[in-house]
Design a protein around this motif. Structure first.
Motif, PDB file in Angstrom:
ATOM      1  N   LYS A   1       5.188  14.038 -13.496  1.00 45.13           N
ATOM      2  CA  LYS A   1       5.857  12.412 -12.733  1.00 45.13           C
ATOM      3  C   LYS A   1       5.711  13.847 -11.316  1.00 45.13           C
ATOM      4  N   GLU A   2       5.296  15.267 -11.087  1.00 44.24           N
ATOM      5  CA  GLU A   2       5.969  15.932 -10.323  1.00 44.24           C
ATOM      6  C   GLU A   2       3.639  15.429  -9.245  1.00 44.24           C
ATOM      7  N   ARG A   3       3.327  15.633 -10.056  1.00 43.83           N
ATOM      8  CA  ARG A   3       1.832  14.768 -10.260  1.00 43.83           C
ATOM      9  C   ARG A   3       1.860  13.968  -9.661  1.00 43.83           C
ATOM     10  N   LEU A   4       2.568  12.773 -10.335  1.00 38.80           N
ATOM     11  CA  LEU A   4       2.345  11.120  -9.908  1.00 38.80           C
ATOM     12  C   LEU A   4       2.421  11.116  -8.910  1.00 38.80           C
ATOM     13  N   GLN A   5       4.141  11.885  -8.252  1.00 38.82           N
ATOM     14  CA  GLN A   5       5.071  11.776  -6.521  1.00 38.82           C
ATOM     15  C   GLN A   5       3.350  12.417  -6.313  1.00 38.82           C
ATOM     16  N   ALA A   6       2.917  13.743  -6.310  1.00 39.36           N
ATOM     17  CA  ALA A   6       1.718  13.976  -5.405  1.00 39.36           C
ATOM     18  C   ALA A   6       0.880  13.327  -5.080  1.00 39.36           C
ATOM     19  N   ILE A   7      -0.121  12.528  -5.881  1.00 37.13           N
ATOM     20  CA  ILE A   7      -1.386  11.926  -5.501  1.00 37.13           C
ATOM     21  C   ILE A   7      -1.007  10.355  -4.678  1.00 37.13           C
ATOM     22  N   ASN A   8       0.515   9.993  -5.221  1.00 41.54           N
ATOM     23  CA  ASN A   8       1.470   8.923  -3.826  1.00 41.54           C
ATOM     24  C   ASN A   8       1.562   9.856  -2.607  1.00 41.54           C
TER      25      ASN A   8
ATOM     26  N   CYS B   1      10.115   5.949  -8.363  1.00 33.43           N
ATOM     27  CA  CYS B   1       9.792   4.814  -8.275  1.00 33.43           C
ATOM     28  C   CYS B   1      10.138   4.928  -6.741  1.00 33.43           C
ATOM     29  N   THR B   2       9.432   3.933  -5.604  1.00 31.63           N
ATOM     30  CA  THR B   2      10.212   3.146  -4.254  1.00 31.63           C
ATOM     31  C   THR B   2      11.123   2.243  -4.871  1.00 31.63           C
ATOM     32  N   ARG B   3      10.417   1.521  -5.811  1.00 30.35           N
ATOM     33  CA  ARG B   3      11.740  -0.050  -5.908  1.00 30.35           C
ATOM     34  C   ARG B   3      11.396   0.001  -7.295  1.00 30.35           C
ATOM     35  N   VAL B   4      12.248  -1.091  -7.718  1.00 25.23           N
ATOM     36  CA  VAL B   4      12.185  -0.991  -9.308  1.00 25.23           C
ATOM     37  C   VAL B   4      12.283  -2.760  -9.315  1.00 25.23           C
ATOM     38  N   LEU B   5      11.469  -3.549 -10.019  1.00 24.29           N
ATOM     39  CA  LEU B   5      11.744  -4.401 -10.666  1.00 24.29           C
ATOM     40  C   LEU B   5      12.656  -4.552 -12.079  1.00 24.29           C
ATOM     41  N   VAL B   6      13.352  -5.382 -12.430  1.00 31.57           N
ATOM     42  CA  VAL B   6      14.578  -5.954 -13.424  1.00 31.57           C
ATOM     43  C   VAL B   6      14.449  -7.036 -14.042  1.00 31.57           C
ATOM     44  N   LEU B   7      13.358  -6.521 -15.456  1.00 34.75           N
ATOM     45  CA  LEU B   7      13.034  -8.114 -16.821  1.00 34.75           C
ATOM     46  C   LEU B   7      13.918  -8.193 -17.501  1.00 34.75           C
ATOM     47  N   ALA B   8      14.546  -9.543 -18.058  1.00 32.74           N
ATOM     48  CA  ALA B   8      15.081  -9.951 -18.513  1.00 32.74           C
ATOM     49  C   ALA B   8      14.968 -11.595 -18.676  1.00 32.74           C
ATOM     50  N   GLU B   9      14.508 -11.523 -20.178  1.00 32.23           N
ATOM     51  CA  GLU B   9      14.122 -12.652 -20.926  1.00 32.23           C
ATOM     52  C   GLU B   9      13.366 -13.249 -20.466  1.00 32.23           C
ATOM     53  N   GLY B  10      12.149 -12.408 -20.050  1.00 33.64           N
ATOM     54  CA  GLY B  10      10.935 -13.151 -18.863  1.00 33.64           C
ATOM     55  C   GLY B  10      10.723 -13.596 -17.611  1.00 33.64           C
TER      56      GLY B  10
ATOM     57  N   GLY C   1      -2.367   9.206  -0.664  1.00 31.81           N
ATOM     58  CA  GLY C   1      -1.331   7.646  -0.402  1.00 31.81           C
ATOM     59  C   GLY C   1      -1.805   6.472  -1.649  1.00 31.81           C
ATOM     60  N   ALA C   2      -2.333   7.065  -3.106  1.00 29.16           N
ATOM     61  CA  ALA C   2      -1.971   6.454  -4.132  1.00 29.16           C
ATOM     62  C   ALA C   2      -1.587   5.034  -3.924  1.00 29.16           C
ATOM     63  N   THR C   3      -1.535   3.548  -4.317  1.00 29.51           N
ATOM     64  CA  THR C   3      -0.074   2.921  -5.036  1.00 29.51           C
ATOM     65  C   THR C   3      -0.417   2.838  -6.611  1.00 29.51           C
ATOM     66  N   PHE C   4       0.925   2.422  -7.072  1.00 33.60           N
ATOM     67  CA  PHE C   4       0.379   1.835  -8.620  1.00 33.60           C
ATOM     68  C   PHE C   4       1.762   1.452  -8.984  1.00 33.60           C
ATOM     69  N   VAL C   5       2.015   0.720 -10.778  1.00 28.86           N
ATOM     70  CA  VAL C   5       2.900  -0.157 -11.249  1.00 28.86           C
ATOM     71  C   VAL C   5       3.477   0.351 -11.650  1.00 28.86           C
TER      72      VAL C   5
ATOM     73  N   GLU D   1       1.249  -1.396  -0.342  1.00 29.85           N
ATOM     74  CA  GLU D   1      -0.033  -0.290   0.134  1.00 29.85           C
ATOM     75  C   GLU D   1       1.173   1.065  -0.085  1.00 29.85           C
ATOM     76  N   GLY D   2       0.458   2.038  -1.145  1.00 30.29           N
ATOM     77  CA  GLY D   2       1.402   3.728  -1.387  1.00 30.29           C
ATOM     78  C   GLY D   2       2.854   3.411  -1.691  1.00 30.29           C
ATOM     79  N   GLU D   3       3.050   2.464  -2.762  1.00 32.41           N
ATOM     80  CA  GLU D   3       4.023   2.311  -3.342  1.00 32.41           C
ATOM     81  C   GLU D   3       4.088   2.238  -4.660  1.00 32.41           C
ATOM     82  N   ILE D   4       5.180   2.780  -5.028  1.00 34.12           N
ATOM     83  CA  ILE D   4       5.059   2.877  -6.386  1.00 34.12           C
ATOM     84  C   ILE D   4       6.352   2.005  -6.821  1.00 34.12           C
ATOM     85  N   LEU D   5       5.683   0.733  -7.829  1.00 32.35           N
ATOM     86  CA  LEU D   5       6.609   0.048  -7.927  1.00 32.35           C
ATOM     87  C   LEU D   5       7.050   0.080  -9.857  1.00 32.35           C
ATOM     88  N   GLY D   6       8.525   0.379  -9.802  1.00 30.28           N
ATOM     89  CA  GLY D   6       8.548   0.578 -11.417  1.00 30.28           C
ATOM     90  C   GLY D   6       9.283  -0.701 -11.781  1.00 30.28           C
ATOM     91  N   ILE D   7       8.829  -1.579 -13.180  1.00 28.91           N
ATOM     92  CA  ILE D   7       9.076  -2.553 -13.812  1.00 28.91           C
ATOM     93  C   ILE D   7       9.888  -2.123 -14.953  1.00 28.91           C
TER      94      ILE D   7
END
Length: 247
Positions: free
Chosen positions: A186-193, A214-223, A197-201, A29-35
């Motif tokens: 970016k500034e608006r997305l940070q503000a809504i978070n 983002c607060t955390r980042v997930l890196v994908l490679a070859e699935g 407390g908006a949660t988004f990926v 809850e309240g996290e911004i995750l980047g993929i």
């Protein structure tokens, strides 16, 4: 911290090709995750498995502890899951305000309320609040088709957050947006978070955008998951540098 989304061992094959090969992660809850990840690494396929556009061959998706694997997008919508697409989903002939009201109806409206309720489904006040929040006031009465591409992207994001969704998945929000408008987004997305407390990926190619948002980042490679951590940890990971940052 309360877990909003749990993705467990998602596998998606197309014929003999494994597009997503056992991906797991959680969003709190309240996290911004980047993929992030190179082209063809499975980002969009993973998103579509989570959002019911595709049914995974293996694995499960839970929202607030409830299994939602394979639920249709409209059913997920009613549970409070919202998304944007790489291709803009705004209605060019409608005004900015009308686009927001229509988006809110998708989340909240029933067939009865649409047929017999007020024309704005009681969402005008909320639409005006989102217009103010995303700084679109000077464009509220303009048709969406007349807006610049960056302004349409901002509207697209505002539509995703209408009606206070539980979870929002943003598919390449920075794509094709000029630097000034990108900073606004970016500034608006940070503000809504921060403020709501908006949660988004966020799935994104723009590395700097993800790393600064983002607060955390997930890196994908070859699935598969290559790395997961804070932006600083991901930047410093030699495998990530080799697979992605070094390109």
């Amino acid at each position: 911290m309360k877990q909003v989304l749990k993705v467990s061992n998602i596998v998606k094959r197309f014929g003999g090709i494994t597009a997503v090969g056992g991906v797991s992660f959680e969003v709190n809850e309240g996290e911004i995750l980047g993929i992030i990840g190179p082209n063809g690494c499975g980002k969009s396929t993973l998103f579509n498995c989570i959002l019911g556009q595709l049914t995974p061959n293996e694995g499960s998706v839970h929202l607030d502890g409830q299994e939602v694997t394979g639920l249709r997008p409209c059913d997920l919508n009613r549970l409070g899951v919202s998304r944007t697409f790489q291709l803009l989903q705004v209605f060019p002939q409608l005004t900015v305000r009308e686009n927001l009201i229509l988006s809110g109806q998708e989340h909240r409206g029933t067939m009865g309320s649409r047929l017999f309720g007020p024309r704005d489904a009681g969402l005008s006040e909320e639409a005006d609040r989102m217009i103010g929040f995303f700084k679109l006031g000077h464009l509220a009465g303009e048709k969406a088709g007349g807006l610049s591409y960056g302004q349409q992207k901002l509207l697209d994001a505002a539509m995703a957050f209408m009606a206070g969704p539980r979870l929002v998945l943003l598919d390449e929000p920075a794509g094709g947006v000029n630097l000034t408008m990108l900073e606004n987004l970016k500034e608006r997305l940070q503000a809504i978070n921060a403020e709501q407390g908006a949660t988004f990926v966020v799935i994104e190619h723009n590395m700097e955008f993800v790393m600064s948002l983002c607060t955390r980042v997930l890196v994908l490679a070859e699935g598969r998951v290559l790395a997961m951590g804070t932006p600083a940890e991901v930047r410093a990971n030699p495998q990530v540098v080799e697979a992605y940052l070094g390109h």
